[in-house]
Structures are given as C-alpha cells and as structure tokens.
Motif scaffolding. Structure first.
Motif, mmCIF file in Angstrom:
data_model
loop_
_atom_site.group_PDB
_atom_site.id
_atom_site.type_symbol
_atom_site.label_atom_id
_atom_site.label_comp_id
_atom_site.label_asym_id
_atom_site.label_seq_id
_atom_site.Cartn_x
_atom_site.Cartn_y
_atom_site.Cartn_z
ATOM 1 N N ASN A 1 0.864 -1.256 -0.076
ATOM 2 C CA ASN A 1 -0.202 0.192 0.055
ATOM 3 C C ASN A 1 1.089 1.568 0.078
ATOM 4 O O ASN A 1 2.266 1.260 0.308
ATOM 5 C CB ASN A 1 -1.078 0.103 1.402
ATOM 6 C CG ASN A 1 -2.111 -1.439 1.365
ATOM 7 O OD1 ASN A 1 -2.737 -2.045 -0.295
ATOM 8 N ND2 ASN A 1 -2.076 -1.522 2.615
ATOM 9 N N ALA A 2 0.755 2.075 -0.852
ATOM 10 C CA ALA A 2 1.426 3.600 -0.563
ATOM 11 C C ALA A 2 0.495 5.069 -0.711
ATOM 12 O O ALA A 2 -1.123 4.476 -1.183
ATOM 13 C CB ALA A 2 2.521 3.131 -1.858
ATOM 14 N N GLN A 3 0.490 5.734 -0.360
ATOM 15 C CA GLN A 3 -0.172 6.294 -0.711
ATOM 16 C C GLN A 3 1.258 8.096 -0.469
ATOM 17 O O GLN A 3 1.927 8.438 0.097
ATOM 18 C CB GLN A 3 -0.963 7.286 1.185
ATOM 19 C CG GLN A 3 -1.538 8.371 0.892
ATOM 20 C CD GLN A 3 -2.282 9.056 2.214
ATOM 21 O OE1 GLN A 3 -3.676 8.172 1.798
ATOM 22 N NE2 GLN A 3 -2.104 9.372 3.482
ATOM 23 N N ILE A 4 0.473 9.240 -1.458
ATOM 24 C CA ILE A 4 1.236 10.441 -1.600
ATOM 25 C C ILE A 4 -0.232 11.464 -1.067
ATOM 26 O O ILE A 4 -1.284 11.354 -1.733
ATOM 27 C CB ILE A 4 2.012 10.468 -3.197
ATOM 28 C CG1 ILE A 4 3.113 9.603 -3.206
ATOM 29 C CG2 ILE A 4 2.123 12.028 -3.083
ATOM 30 C CD1 ILE A 4 2.948 10.271 -5.049
ATOM 31 N N SER A 5 0.869 12.681 -0.481
ATOM 32 C CA SER A 5 -0.306 13.765 0.226
ATOM 33 C C SER A 5 0.493 14.559 0.287
ATOM 34 O O SER A 5 1.443 15.652 0.015
ATOM 35 C CB SER A 5 -0.553 13.391 1.122
ATOM 36 O OG SER A 5 0.629 13.093 2.399
ATOM 37 N N ARG A 6 0.005 16.133 -0.204
ATOM 38 C CA ARG A 6 0.209 17.457 -0.545
ATOM 39 C C ARG A 6 -0.589 18.569 0.417
ATOM 40 O O ARG A 6 -1.620 18.312 0.679
ATOM 41 C CB ARG A 6 0.438 17.676 -2.077
ATOM 42 C CG ARG A 6 0.500 19.519 -1.936
ATOM 43 C CD ARG A 6 2.299 19.424 -2.050
ATOM 44 N NE ARG A 6 2.084 21.580 -2.065
ATOM 45 C CZ ARG A 6 3.336 22.126 -1.351
ATOM 46 N NH1 ARG A 6 4.292 20.908 -1.132
ATOM 47 N NH2 ARG A 6 2.860 22.978 -1.978
ATOM 48 N N ASN A 7 0.113 18.639 1.726
ATOM 49 C CA ASN A 7 0.034 19.946 2.467
ATOM 50 C C ASN A 7 -0.135 21.624 2.034
ATOM 51 O O ASN A 7 0.835 21.921 2.201
ATOM 52 C CB ASN A 7 0.067 20.138 4.046
ATOM 53 C CG ASN A 7 -0.550 18.280 4.889
ATOM 54 O OD1 ASN A 7 0.142 17.381 3.995
ATOM 55 N ND2 ASN A 7 -1.143 18.645 5.199
ATOM 56 N N PHE A 8 -1.162 21.938 1.713
ATOM 57 C CA PHE A 8 -0.772 23.266 1.124
ATOM 58 C C PHE A 8 -0.346 24.159 1.833
ATOM 59 O O PHE A 8 0.285 25.274 1.513
ATOM 60 C CB PHE A 8 -2.149 23.781 -0.463
ATOM 61 C CG PHE A 8 -1.900 23.274 -1.702
ATOM 62 C CD1 PHE A 8 -1.742 22.569 -2.839
ATOM 63 C CD2 PHE A 8 -2.773 22.140 -1.205
ATOM 64 C CE1 PHE A 8 -1.345 21.831 -3.680
ATOM 65 C CE2 PHE A 8 -2.716 20.503 -2.300
ATOM 66 C CZ PHE A 8 -2.454 20.252 -3.685
ATOM 67 N N ASN A 9 -1.203 23.900 2.593
ATOM 68 C CA ASN A 9 -0.823 24.367 3.965
ATOM 69 C C ASN A 9 -2.026 24.449 5.578
ATOM 70 O O ASN A 9 -1.701 23.059 5.180
ATOM 71 C CB ASN A 9 -1.877 26.329 3.871
ATOM 72 C CG ASN A 9 -2.873 26.919 3.734
ATOM 73 O OD1 ASN A 9 -3.874 25.691 3.779
ATOM 74 N ND2 ASN A 9 -3.308 27.405 2.420
ATOM 75 N N GLN A 10 -1.646 25.134 6.007
ATOM 76 C CA GLN A 10 -2.372 24.596 7.607
ATOM 77 C C GLN A 10 -3.866 23.336 7.044
ATOM 78 O O GLN A 10 -4.843 23.158 8.036
ATOM 79 C CB GLN A 10 -1.932 25.127 8.701
ATOM 80 C CG GLN A 10 -0.607 25.624 9.086
ATOM 81 C CD GLN A 10 -0.440 26.196 10.402
ATOM 82 O OE1 GLN A 10 -2.152 25.714 11.452
ATOM 83 N NE2 GLN A 10 0.712 25.749 10.380
ATOM 84 N N LYS A 11 -4.225 24.424 6.173
ATOM 85 C CA LYS A 11 -5.927 23.920 5.598
ATOM 86 C C LYS A 11 -6.398 23.609 4.764
ATOM 87 O O LYS A 11 -7.661 23.214 4.480
ATOM 88 C CB LYS A 11 -6.824 25.593 5.445
ATOM 89 C CG LYS A 11 -6.906 26.358 7.007
ATOM 90 C CD LYS A 11 -7.353 27.922 6.705
ATOM 91 C CE LYS A 11 -7.546 28.812 7.905
ATOM 92 N NZ LYS A 11 -8.308 29.325 8.286
ATOM 93 N N ILE A 12 -5.183 23.353 4.013
ATOM 94 C CA ILE A 12 -5.414 22.473 3.054
ATOM 95 C C ILE A 12 -5.047 21.384 2.331
ATOM 96 O O ILE A 12 -3.919 21.226 3.020
ATOM 97 C CB ILE A 12 -5.881 23.301 1.496
ATOM 98 C CG1 ILE A 12 -6.941 24.583 1.537
ATOM 99 C CG2 ILE A 12 -6.432 22.640 0.042
ATOM 100 C CD1 ILE A 12 -6.920 25.037 0.459
ATOM 101 N N ARG A 13 -5.405 20.069 2.050
ATOM 102 C CA ARG A 13 -4.206 18.575 1.951
ATOM 103 C C ARG A 13 -5.422 17.719 0.717
ATOM 104 O O ARG A 13 -6.486 17.427 0.970
ATOM 105 C CB ARG A 13 -4.647 17.653 3.929
ATOM 106 C CG ARG A 13 -3.394 16.792 3.356
ATOM 107 C CD ARG A 13 -3.575 15.580 4.354
ATOM 108 N NE ARG A 13 -2.944 14.642 4.189
ATOM 109 C CZ ARG A 13 -3.641 13.641 4.252
ATOM 110 N NH1 ARG A 13 -4.992 13.733 4.127
ATOM 111 N NH2 ARG A 13 -3.068 12.306 4.551
#
Length: 887
Positions: free
Chosen positions: A825-837
């Motif tokens: 299993n794998a996952q990529i995540s991007r936090n653009f700032n503290q409010k959007i992921r």
C-alpha cells in the motif's frame, strides 16, 4: 476590665498584622513536569530554595502552587525547579540533569511544556547551548566563535554547548552566537537558515526536532516563521504561538508509553493520515501490532487479530466504554469513521481490571475528537476508482471556558459493481451508511473538581451483496440470483462524570454509564438472520493513595446487562445476561519498577461467579532498557451466530453440540494470558531508535470451538475438550536513518493450535510467519506551511492452513495450505498549508488476489457453495483520492 480590653486590642492588632502580612503574599500556580512522590519532594524543595514561602506540588495535575513575597521572582523559582531536573512552563531542564534522575522520575518529555522564553539549563556563566553532531561540527563552531572575536572556544558534543572566553569590550556573546548560527548551527539565541543547515555535510546534520528556545523572542521572530526545521517524518507536530513566536515540538505519531507497566501503544490521529483509514478496520494498516483480515468474499467484513487470535478475544472500547461486541462483532469496525478518531490506545496482553473481564489478548480503546485549542471545522472527501465515496464533517468548538462540543457526521456509499475476478459476485457490497454523533464536554476540575462528558450516536447502515444484478427489493425466493442483504440500526448514549477531591488531586471518583441498542435484519441467500441487543453498562471507580503517590489504588463496582433476541433460520435464541461485579487494583511505584496488581469478581447469572486476577510489572534495567511482565485471566460469553456471519454465505449447516451450558447450550470461554517484553532505546545515525521484542502465550481452559473441518457442509460449535493455545512472538525496530525519514520493520511468529474433535490442528487462516515494513518521508515545510508526505507499507504473509475440503468433489477442493503473498500500500499527500490537504493512494499495488475466493460460485444454491474461505485480498490494485479542508 482593662485587662480584657487590652487583650482584645492586642488580639485585633495581631489579627490585622497577620492579615496585612498575608495580603503581602501572592499565590501562583505553574505547570511543572513530574512523575512520582520523589519528584514532588524535589520540586517543592527547589521552589522553597528559590524563596517560596510555601510550595505544594500535585503529581496528578502537574501543578506547582507557591506562595511568595512580592520581591521573590516567579522566574527564579521556575529556574531553580528546572535546575533540579523538572521541565516547566518557562524553563526546560538540562538533558544530563534529567537523565541523572531516578528511573521512576523520568516523566514523558515528548510533549514538553513550551517555554515562554529560553529554557534555562544549569551551566557555567560563559557556556552556551549550540547544536552539533560530530568533530566537523566542533571545528566549524569553534572557528566561527573565534572569527567573531572569542579568544578561545571549546564545544562539547556530549553537553551540546560551547564554552567561550572573550573580551566584552571587543565582542559579545550575542555576536558570537549569531556568527555560529550563520555557519549552520542552532543555538540558544539564533537558529540557522534552513538552506545553510541543508548544505552541511551529512555527518553534521544534527537533530533539530528538540529546539532550544530563545533568550529574546524579538531576535528570532522572522526565523520562527519558518518551521520546516521541526517537521518530523510523520508530520506529527504541535505548534504554539507565544508572544508572536511560533515554537514547534515534535511528537511521535505512534509511541510506546514508557511510564505504564503494561505494553501500551499510543496511536495519534496523524498516524491515521498515512493511509486511507476510512474506518477503524483500516486504522492499523501502518501498525504492525494488529493483523487485519481481508474482506469476506460476500459480506465484505474485515476482522482484527491480536496475538494470533480472533478479534472477539480483544476488548474493543470507545471512550473506555464497551463498543464492538455482541451483535456488532461482525460489522462494528465499520461504525467508527477514521476521521472521528483523536487517538487509539492499544494494550497487548491483559489490560486493567477496571475496564472489565472480557479482555484476553488485549484492549483497543478509541478516543473521539474532543479537544482543540481553537474552534475548528473540517471537511473530508474521499473516493476510490471502484465506486466508493465518503464524506466526513467534524466540528470542535468551545461554548465557554468550561463547556465544549463536538459535532461528527459521516456518510458513505458504494455504488459500483466491482468484480475483478470475473466470478459474477460483487467483490464488496454496495450500500450506504449514515453516521452522526454529538459530544458535550464540561471541565471545571481546577475550581470545583468536576468534569463530565456526554455523547450520543446514531447509525443506519444498509448493504447489498451477492451476484451482480441481484435486486434486494425482490424476495430471494422469487429470483434466481444469489443475494445478501444486511440492514443495521444502532443507537448509543453515554455519560462519564468525574470529581477530583479538593486539596487531594490524587483522589478522584468517576462514574461511567452507557446504553446501546443494536438491531440487524439480514439474509444470506435463503438463510435469514436477525437480532436485537439492548445493553446497559455502568462502572463506578474510586482512586486514591496509601500514604503517598508511590502507593495508588483503585476500587469500584460495575454492572452489565445484555438482552439478546436472535433468529436464525427457524430457531429463536433469547437470553438476558446480568453481571454485577466489583474490583480493586493496586499500583506500586519504586525507583526502577512499577507493579500493577488487580482482581475482580463478577456474578454472571448464566456463567456463574468468575474471578479475574491480572498483574503487570515493569522494571527499568536502565533509562533506555525496559523489561515488562504480565499475566492475567479473562472470560467471555460467545455470540456464536453474530461472530460467525462470514460463514453464513455458504451451504454450511449450523450445528451446536451442547454440553449443558446456559448460552446456546455452551459454557463461557475462559483463558489465561502470559507475556514478557523488552524495550531498548538507542541512537543510530545520531537519532533516536528503538527495538521492542515481546512474547505472549494464551492458554484456554474453556473455549467455544468454531469447527470448519468436520465437513465442508457443516459449521459446528462445541466446547473445547483438551488444549487450545496461541504463542505469539513479535519484534519491531523503529529508526530514522536521516532527517524526515522514518522506517519501521517488524517480524511476527504465531503458533496457534487447538484440539478439535478430529484431533489437534493449527487454527485455520492464521499465518505462522508475517513480515512488515513501513516507510514514511516528508519534505520540509515551505513559507506557507506546505509540504509533501510519502508513506508506503509492505505486508508479507506466510502460508496459512485452510479448512479441510477433501470430501468435496475434486474441482471444489482447496489445498491444505495457501500460498505466501505480499501486499503493498502507498500514499502521497500534499499539504498546501495548514487548511488544505490532498492525497492520492493505492491499495494492494502488488495486485495479488485470491483466485478461488468463492467455492462453486456457479451454483450458489448447491451443496458445495462457500464464500467464507478467504485468506488473501479479493480485489486487485485499487486507487483512491481525497481532500481535507479545515475552517
């Protein structure tokens, strides 16, 4: 008369004098870290040494209360307390001083109180704290100090400090420390630029997770805006705004509690973001302690396994109240959405007797979202590429300074027809779930001593499975396609109220109450199963000490009522279980050890009087080496139909071999569990690492056997005659090879056997060997707080014994053992700032799937049809996307 008047005047004068003197004293309270009665004495002594008239410290509340005259500085008191080895709200103890404390005094520092100014440690006048890692660092720091005007400079890697000699008319400590920061080394006044730090040789990349504070916050405001230096690989960090300065402290997303006598893992909600985690059954995909079985081929259910035994032997609680048990056993994991979870506490082996008698292999407690420093509303949207969607809304807010509330809303739906193995059966059920909860919290412990928590939860879950094209609205008897329909309604209301006695922070009284209603109506082809359950639970706990906080005890009483009304085929099974009980538990804390001994007695109206003793012992061989031992007994009553629904989608006939018991004609299950573990912490690559090895054995005295081997056409229940045991060994290694990169390796060995009517056999669907690898990496945060995260988990599952199908025709026989396989299993995540992921992930990327998930799928109403023989994934690679928004 004159004498009387004189005495009266003198008395009034003395009273007024004492009143005036008392008015000159001021009382203050401070947060101070401590762990035991020795800490209490040390903290109070340090406070009085610094000028406090009186000092009283509470270990339980972590509060130091002092009375001082106006000319005594509170800062001086807290500095003295820090010098004695205790972190507080303004100053942090020196690491060497902390390590020199007795083992029982080693409080948790991973969530250390944040300083309002620089944490002062005991040091020489011209000694300053500077981060470094090796001899190259030493040379660089000393050269920078001399370039800035120091006559001499000596840096110590062990003390993380530099000792300076300089002429104050030519230069200053401030100038020297600024120069040291410019060459890449954080110190007690300045933080190095991120790019400068990154350009250091790899051997010089010191750990920046535990930052020094700053002596003058104004000096460091601009640097503090950049927070990537403290971003741990798990992205699990806490930020606090202090007088315009943002200070970040890292905290492990999964940690082993060093203070507890039991083997207790704390799983933070940040850990749950590493995978899809749509519900509790998916919350352990990045954790090696719990094994998650794969979805049943027809009903889509998942089950947890711990220490080599089925989920039913683990106590599953929510808010420390009974949760997944009884009729909820099969589908209850789906009823706790992952985004509702604040934390999970996982105990291996016998847990505390205060939480009941049903725990045999351990306890998994889920805490819902209740805490937030500021009002916060979050929206989560999720969808996979095979027709599954879900939405979560969570809102936590303060009503006033004592009341807070949480709204939780969850909805999901599976609408696509997924059949990856082309057997005409859905690989997972279609359906919808609506789940809503409201939590109300009251906290006035500091003033009145009262606190209370109220919760209410409603769930409506409907699902349809079986062959593609089956219409749930048409009775099964009127259509040729095989179908499964499951409709569940569930309602819960609970309250937990506590009182801390005034002036006795170590003494408290707590009372928990919960009512649960659960109803299931279902059919599996031509077989019907329905049930209703009413449960009322109450638990009263009193906690205090014997002499001092090294001797604590708990005592209380509990009451459990379960009312069951089940229908399976033409049979009706009704029973009421009424269980009053009492318990006591004693905790002894020494310099290097902690002993927790408890026992409870329960008076079960159907199972008789049951005595449940449990013991947990922890010994600190060194501050980094911890040995734990445990032993305990548990008992439970089996709900044979609800716990075996994965076998209902088959031709098997349920058969109960009664032996005179009062529950389905069977006796209750009783088992002893014994365990030992060794935890070792050390540093590798200059960063913290740990290895935990544990061994547990479970011996059943009585067990309700679920026998799939007597015949492929039978599902037989009977009480154990002989032996049944489970041996479990696990070793796990956590390390951080380099900055922002975490690795977790684990190996598990299980030996689970039982004496069936046909002889001793290995329990089916349990692999002897399992391997686990989890890797997590994150980038540094940018100026807007954005960063990338990458997580991947590999599970290697050895061969498993399969139920005996040798009496079936050859084409419908299964092999004796399943093949080994791996799932990625794998996952990529991007936090653009503290409010959007946003995140993108994949499950079962190896695309391994069980080819014969359903036996004789072409003839679902025939003698050989069986949808319960699942040992591996049914679905091949599946991808998903998600979005988190916080308001």
């Amino acid at each position: 008369m004159k004498l009387y008047i004189s005495k009266t005047i003198l008395g009034v004068f003395l009273l007024c004098s004492s009143f005036i003197f008392a008015q000159q004293l001021s009382q203050n309270q401070f947060k101070v870290k401590g762990n035991c009665n020795l800490c209490k004495e040390r903290i109070e002594t340090a406070a009085k040494k610094a000028g406090a008239k009186t000092a009283k410290y509470s270990v339980d509340s972590q509060i130091l209360t002092v009375e001082t005259e106006p000319d005594v500085s509170a800062d001086n008191i807290l500095k003295e307390v820090a010098k004695a080895g205790h972190d507080n709200e303004k100053f942090q103890a020196d690491e060497a001083t902390y390590q020199s404390l007795p083992a029982c005094c080693h409080y948790e520092r991973d969530s250390t109180l944040t300083a309002k100014e620089h944490p002062v440690r005991s040091k020489a006048e011209n000694e300053f704290y500077v981060k470094g890692n090796c001899e190259s660092c030493k040379a660089r720091i000393e050269k920078a100090a001399k370039d800035a005007g120091a006559d001499s400079a000596e840096w110590s890697a062990e003390k993380q400090s530099v000792t300076l000699n300089f002429n104050a008319q030519k230069t200053s400590a401030d100038k020297i420390l600024r120069k040291i920061a410019e060459v890449g080394h954080d110190n007690e006044k300045y933080k190095a630029e991120d790019q400068t730090y990154k350009n250091l040789p790899s051997c010089c990349l010191y750990d920046r997770e535990t930052q020094f504070g700053e002596a003058n916050p104004k000096v460091h405001i601009e640097e503090a805006k950049e927070s990537g230096h403290d971003h741990a690989a798990s992205n699990n960090h806490q930020e606090k705004s202090i007088e315009g300065v943002t200070v970040t402290a890292s905290k492990a997303s999964t940690s082993l509690n060093k203070k507890e006598a039991g083997l207790i893992f704390n799983i933070d909600k940040k850990e749950l973001l590493k995978a899809a985690c749509c519900n509790l059954s998916e919350s352990f995909e990045t954790n090696a302690t719990v094994d998650v079985s794969f979805s049943n081929a027809v009903t889509g259910t998942k089950q947890l396994k711990m220490l080599g035994l089925d989920q039913k032997y683990t106590s599953l609680t929510k808010e420390l109240l009974p949760e997944i048990r009884g009729l909820a056993s099969a589908y209850g994991l789906n009823f706790i959405p992952g985004r509702w979870i604040e934390s999970i506490q996982l105990t291996k082996g016998g847990s505390t007797v205060t939480n009941g008698y049903e725990s045999i292999t351990g306890q998994i407690n889920t805490e819902l979202l209740k805490h937030s420093e500021k009002p916060e509303t979050s929206l989560n949207l999720f969808a996979d590429f095979n027709g599954r969607t879900e939405a979560n809304i969570t809102s936590v807010s303060n009503i006033d300074d004592k009341w807070s509330q949480t709204f939780l809303l969850h909805g999901n739906g599976t609408f696509g027809d997924t059949d990856m193995n082309d057997d005409s059966f859905l690989d997972r059920p279609k359906g919808t779930q609506l789940n809503a909860a409201y939590l109300l919290n009251y906290n006035d412990l500091e003033k009145s001593g009262f606190g209370s928590h109220f919760g209410i939860n409603f769930i409506k879950d409907e699902r349809t499975a079986g062959q593609i094209g089956f219409d749930k609205k048409i009775p099964q008897a009127l259509q040729s396609l095989y179908g499964v329909g499951i409709d569940i309604s569930r309602f819960q209301v609970w309250n937990k109220t506590g009182y801390v006695f005034k002036g006795k922070p170590y003494q408290s009284l707590g009372w928990m109450n919960q009512y649960t209603f659960h109803q299931q109506d279902s059919f599996f082809g031509l077989r019907n199963y329905s049930g209703k359950q009413h449960t009322y639970y109450s638990n009263l706990i009193f906690e205090s000490i014997l002499g001092n906080t090294n001797h604590k005890y708990k005592a209380g009483a509990s009451f459990m009522y379960d009312g069951y009304d089940e229908n399976y085929l033409a049979g009706n099974f009704k029973r009421n279980e009424i269980v009053p009980g009492a318990f006591a538990e004693y905790t002894l804390t020494g310099l290097k050890y902690t002993l927790v001994a408890g026992a409870r007695v329960d008076f079960h109206n159907l199972a008789g009087t049951q005595f449940t003793p449990r013991l947990n012992f922890k010994y600190d061989l060194t501050p980094q080496t911890i040995l734990r031992l445990s032993a305990g007994r548990g008992f439970r009553t089996a709900n044979i139909f609800a716990e075996s629904q994965q076998y209902f989608a088959s031709n098997r006939t349920a058969q109960i071999l009664e032996n005179g018991g009062n529950i389905y004609g069977l006796k209750p299950e009783i088992a002893w569990n014994y365990g030992a573990s060794l935890q070792q912490e050390f540093k590798i690559f200059g960063r913290k690492s740990s290895i935990v090895a544990d061994f547990f054995r479970t011996d059943f005295r009585d067990q309700v056997m679920v026998d799939l081997d007597r015949s492929p056409q039978l599902l037989t229940f009977y009480n154990l005659e002989g032996k049944s045991f489970a041996n479990s060994f696990q070793t796990q290694w956590d390390l951080i090879p380099f900055k922002n990169f975490e690795l977790r390796f684990a190996y598990k060995y299980y030996d689970v056997q039982a004496d069936y009517l046909s002889g001793r056999r290995a329990v089916p669907f349990m692999a002897k060997h399992r391997g686990f690898v989890n890797a997590a990496y994150s980038t540094n945060k940018n100026d807007k707080g954005g960063f990338w995260s990458f997580d991947t988990t590999l599970n290697i599952v050895g061969k498993q014994r399969l139920p005996d199908t040798s009496s079936n025709p050859l084409e419908f026989q299964l092999p004796a053992y399943s093949p080994s396989y791996a799932v990625l299993n794998a996952q990529i995540s991007r936090n653009f700032n503290q409010k959007i992921r946003a995140y993108l992930g994949g499950e079962n990327l190896t695309s391994y799937s069980q080819s014969n998930a359903i036996v004789d799928f072409k003839n679902p109403f025939g003698n050989y049809f069986d949808g319960g023989m699942v040992y591996a994934p049914i679905m091949k690679a599946n991808f998903y996307v998600g979005l988190d928004l916080t308001f």
